[in-house]
Enzyme design. Structure first.
Site, short mmCIF file in Angstrom:
data_model
loop_
_atom_site.label_atom_id
_atom_site.label_comp_id
_atom_site.label_asym_id
_atom_site.label_seq_id
_atom_site.Cartn_x
_atom_site.Cartn_y
_atom_site.Cartn_z
N CYS A 34 0.90 -1.22 -0.01
CA CYS A 34 -0.03 0.04 -0.15
C CYS A 34 0.94 1.30 0.14
O CYS A 34 0.50 2.48 -0.32
CB CYS A 34 -1.00 -0.11 1.42
SG CYS A 34 0.10 -0.05 2.77
N CYS A 103 -1.91 -4.04 8.51
CA CYS A 103 -1.63 -2.56 9.08
C CYS A 103 -1.04 -2.33 10.57
O CYS A 103 -0.07 -1.64 10.68
CB CYS A 103 -2.94 -1.54 9.06
SG CYS A 103 -3.84 -1.54 7.49
FE1 FES Z 1 -1.51 0.81 4.21
FE2 FES Z 1 -3.31 0.25 6.30
S1 FES Z 1 -3.67 0.43 4.34
S2 FES Z 1 -1.10 0.56 6.42
#
Ligand code: FES
Length: 130
Positions: A34, A103
């Protein structure tokens, strides 16, 4: 997706934000999937984390995880802090949605790097997160 009230509380009022003055351990970790990252700095004295701070670019779950990780590690002996897991962080937050569990790894991984750096096990040039 529903966040628990604890996640929303830590997200809206994050604890231990920023860089610790006179830090003697620092860990920076990124999530390649991400692109978010977490930096945790610590001040260790007599094997105890006496000060801790985090900086995060990430989703609400990541920011809440940074806050929860620093909450859990503050004033802990290193040997205790080393045993913290992403599950502990998620539990402190009243649970995380399954797709957000990764996360909570950011906080724990950054903390582990900070402690490893303090112990001289790694240099500032840390490897990328896997
Ligand atoms: Fe990247 Fe939560 S979506 S840390």
């Amino acid at each position: 997706m529903m966040y628990s009230s604890q996640v929303l509380d830590h997200f809206s009022k994050p604890r231990h934000v920023g860089m610790v003055e006179n830090a003697n351990g620092i860990g920076l970790i990124g999530d390649p999937d991400c692109g978010d990252f977490m930096c945790i700095s610590i001040r260790v004295e007599d094997w105890k984390i006496v000060d801790i701070g985090f900086l995060c670019k990430g989703c609400p779950a990541a920011i809440a995880s940074g806050s929860a990780t620093t909450d859990l590690a503050c004033d802990k002996m290193l040997e205790k802090a080393m045993c913290l897991t992403p599950e502990d962080v998620a539990q402190h937050l009243g649970g995380l949605p399954a797709e957000k569990m990764h996360c909570s790894n950011l906080g724990v991984d950054a903390l582990r790097y900070a402690m490893a750096y303090y112990l001289g096990l790694i240099s500032k040039d840390q490897p990328e997160a896997s």
